[in-house]
Design an enzyme around this catalytic site. Structure first.
Site, mmCIF file in Angstrom:
data_model
loop_
_atom_site.group_PDB
_atom_site.id
_atom_site.type_symbol
_atom_site.label_atom_id
_atom_site.label_comp_id
_atom_site.label_asym_id
_atom_site.label_seq_id
_atom_site.Cartn_x
_atom_site.Cartn_y
_atom_site.Cartn_z
ATOM 1 C CG ASP A 60 -0.380 -0.313 2.508
ATOM 2 O OD1 ASP A 60 0.858 -0.446 2.596
ATOM 3 O OD2 ASP A 60 -1.144 -0.421 3.487
ATOM 4 C CG ASP B 31 1.255 -0.051 11.264
ATOM 5 O OD1 ASP B 31 0.549 0.678 11.993
ATOM 6 O OD2 ASP B 31 1.294 0.056 10.031
#
Length: 782
Positions: A63, A493
């Site tokens: 992404d 993350d």
């Protein structure tokens, strides 16, 4: 992953203080070799694409971190978009990929990271005639969303298998369907395509308010039809039976695809069985990748369209362990075994995702795991994370919830068209795969239900699923510190890592951070390391402390007024480890200090909330801070700070760092903000921030860091990610900023790279830098 970036504005040179500004000169060039500190994955892989003609030709898209090509000989992935520079950083977000089934040398990537104003540039279609070794660019008059909601749908980009010069592209934001007749070199809107879509996730949220648009294109090679999925529950599927000249809604599509239990749904992906004449379409109430289904009912289904008769059949699996089906993420068919297909849930969450498999065109399904009354959870395969230890997330199996999961956000799901035994699927963290897939069918059922409803586990021979992400480094890295033989990092993350071997994936820092934001170490006692991060599940362990070089960690005490989850901010530690300074990012909380390694905290005096704090690398009572164009110094271990009175420093965001082994030697990188009219640059102080010299050669600078000095130099090597002469690149100076050498090249730019940078204290020339999607990069002189 969501992020914004700093834009560029070079300001006129000026001097803050009385020190003379050095003249700029270009240093003699060194050639660098660039590698990743190995993590293996670490971010979302929304697409995996196999070439249908040539075995072992596989692509994966991410992404925000570019795309990759599989290398069968080493079973690793090669990055293909490292040439993307900061001026077009949005092209590192890959919306879709297509590999040409007629000429396997041709590959295409639709790129663009955000459809919001976070990305200032329009999207593009990249085209390559040599498998991604080099690329041409066809810029588009609109944006694309590689990191927007719906990025796992598709594929939005497709090559016509009967005339491979023709490509189709589905677009968001109401831009409709586009087509190229010249191998992707030029594009035009398909003017008679009737529906640009209308589905919006959340109109009140700018990030989720975009029309999802035209979602995917599939080719029926039996009838020669082209099918296009659209984000419109009332009109979700179109077909052209004349090569794209005209388009018609597919009868019955709205009833088949448009709702589940009263919830609107859209067709997320499709797959064609060109032997039996079926088009399989999976749906969900949400485009993904984050949300699961509504708790009150099923969120998606699988519908089968006969491309020969037009008949629709609902082939949704009738059962999901423990809860309704939340919606589907991926679908794939086995080209070698017509009638065999698989699908994945999307965010089944607890305890795990489910893979479904059918060998009779969806009439019946088997599951990757199930519950039994006598043995609890029963699995078809074991998950082997050997070589990627962090995939356990520092947790242990807890009943039916395993530490190492099938994954989540599974939307990339692909059976090898040349090998029925090979499958790969992408998750929010990695790529999993196996070369023993057909053992699934030999296992039979997982459980047997008797007449009373008792469910008993059946004996099966498990196969193994392993990590297939080696070479994919797609993380966003926020900070790093090189101790000499040890590299400490803070990752978006996935918390952060302590690397003692850059070629080996390490366990995650045991801190329970979801995102690490800052790391530091005590210069005279580097075994003491501190870090900050945003804890999982609204926890409060923002600051972590290690006293053994990063082998073990403990959470510092929470701070009243700092909520769980976010607001980790920046941490610093005195050179002798006597004081920790922590500045939470919550602008209502002033910075704090601890003299007992985080057991207790007390407010710092004299600093505004959110100030950026660093410690002197020589004198332990000295610390520095910056906020709003003002520079502050403390001489009592951060108990109180005083404005140094320096003027002329940038008012916007900065990174400043303190030179090891030199008292009061500070460099400040001004990042600039074009929208606010704030210029950037580089400043240097040799007296603790009282006066500053502007480095006239440097325009906007993202970061500054230091490494071992060159032979014959009395000053550490200085590294920066900055603009010199209008070129954003990675630069090094060996003479305290009098001259600079660009050390990366146009093939190694990594989009938006170097928001933090440091040299190695033991190896001259080695530099480490962060990226926003290509992991932790380091370079050595060749």
């Amino acid at each position: 992953m969501q992020r914004r970036t700093f834009t560029t504005l070079s300001a006129a040179a000026f001097v803050a203080g009385a020190l003379p500004a050095p003249a700029f000169a270009q240093q003699a060039a060194d050639t660098y070799v660039w590698k990743n500190a190995v993590v293996n994955g670490g971010g979302f892989v929304p697409g995996i694409v196999f070439n249908e003609t040539e075995p072992n030709l596989i692509y994966a898209r991410t992404d925000i971190g570019g795309c990759y090509r599989w290398q069968e000989a080493t079973r690793t992935w090669k990055p293909l978009l490292d040439w993307v520079g900061r001026d077009k950083w949005g092209w590192s977000g890959v919306v879709s990929m297509a590999t040409d089934p007629v000429d396997p040398n041709r590959v295409y990537a639709a790129v663009g990271t955000y459809t919001t104003d976070w990305d200032p540039d329009n999207g593009a279609v990249l085209y390559s005639d040599n498998r991604g070794e080099t690329w041409g660019v066809a810029e588009l008059p609109f944006k694309q969303g590689g990191n927007m909601p719906g990025r796992g749908m598709g594929e939005r980009l497709a090559v016509h298998p009967a005339k491979n010069y023709e490509l189709y592209l589905g677009t968001p934001s109401g831009n409709g369907l586009w087509r190229s007749h010249d191998f992707g070199r030029t594009w035009a809107k398909v003017g008679n395509f009737p529906n640009p879509g209308n589905f919006v996730v959340d109109p009140s949220n700018p990030y989720s308010a975009d029309n999802q648009g035209v979602l995917w294109i599939e080719f029926d090679q039996i009838g020669g039809n082209i099918y296009v999925g659209v984000a419109d529950p009332a009109d979700p599927l179109y077909v052209s039976r004349d090569g794209g000249a005209t388009w018609q809604p597919v009868p019955g599509a709205a009833a088949a695809l448009g709702s589940v239990d009263g919830h609107r749904t859209i067709p997320k992906q499709a797959a064609v069985d060109n032997t039996n004449g079926y088009l399989y379409v999976i749906t969900s109430h949400d485009p993904g990748p984050y949300n699961g289904g509504p708790s009150s009912g099923r969120g998606g289904k699988i519908q089968r369209l006969s491309t020969l008769t037009g008949a629709w059949t609902d082939v949704t699996p009738p059962y999901n362990p423990g809860r309704p089906i939340p919606g589907f993420g991926g679908v794939t068919v086995d080209r070698q075994n017509p009638g065999t297909l698989m699908a994945s849930t999307c965010n089944n969450w607890g305890p795990d995702e489910v893979l479904f498999r059918s060998t009779d065109s969806g009439a019946t399904w088997s599951l990757s795991w199930d519950y039994s009354d006598d043995a609890g959870r029963v699995d078809r395969f074991d998950m082997d994370n050997t070589g990627t230890p962090w995939l356990s997330w520092n947790r242990q199996d807890d009943g039916d919830t395993y530490a190492v999961k099938h994954g989540w956000m599974i939307e990339a799901l692909a059976i090898d068209p040349h090998d029925s035994d090979r499958i790969m699927w992408g998750t929010g963290a990695t790529i999993w795969g196996t070369d023993d897939l057909t053992q699934w069918d030999a296992q039979g059922e997982l459980v047997r239900r008797d007449a009373s409803g008792q469910r008993s586990a059946l004996p099966i021979q498990k196969f193994t699923v392993g990590v297939r992400a080696e070479g994919v480094e797609e993380t966003a890295v926020l900070d790093l510190a090189a101790l000499g033989g040890t590299l400490v990092s803070a990752f978006g993350d996935i918390g952060g890592f302590v690397h003692t071997d850059l070629g080996r994936a390490e366990p995650m820092i045991r801190s329970d951070w979801s995102t690490g934001t800052s790391v530091d170490f005590a210069h005279w006692n580097p075994n003491v390391i501190v870090g900050t991060g945003n804890p999982h599940d609204n926890g409060v362990g923002h600051v972590g402390v290690s006293t053994d070089g990063g082998r073990t960690w403990r959470a510092a005490s929470p701070l009243a007024g700092v909520p769980g989850g976010g607001h980790a901010g920046v941490v610093a530690i005195a050179a002798n480890a006597s004081v920790i300074l922590w500045s939470p990012s919550d602008t209502s909380v002033t910075p704090v200090r601890s003299t007992d390694l985080g057991a207790n905290w007390s407010p710092v005096q004299g600093l505004p909330a959110g100030a950026l704090i660093r410690a002197d690398r020589v004198d332990s009572p000295i610390a520095y801070a910056f906020s709003g164009g003002r520079f502050y110094r403390s001489t009592n271990g951060g108990a109180t700070f005083t404005d140094t009175g320096a003027s002329g420093l940038p008012a916007g965001a900065v990174d400043f760092r303190v030179v090891p082994g030199r008292w009061g030697d500070v460099w400040l990188a001004g990042r600039g903000d074009e929208k606010q009219g704030i210029g950037g640059g580089m400043w240097h102080s040799q007296n603790g921030g009282a006066t500053w010299t502007r480095i006239s050669a440097i325009g906007t600078a993202l970061s500054v860091g230091f490494g071992r000095a060159a032979v014959g130099s009395g000053y550490p090597a200085v590294y920066t990610s900055a603009e010199i002469g209008g070129k954003a690149a990675i630069y090094r100076s060996t003479d305290a900023g009098s001259s600079w050498q660009r050390i990366n090249d146009d093939a190694h730019q990594w989009a938006f790279a170097g928001s933090a940078i440091t040299g190695d204290p033991q190896i001259y020339g080695r530099v480490y830098l962060t990226t926003n999607g290509r992991g932790l990069i380091y370079g050595d002189i060749a």
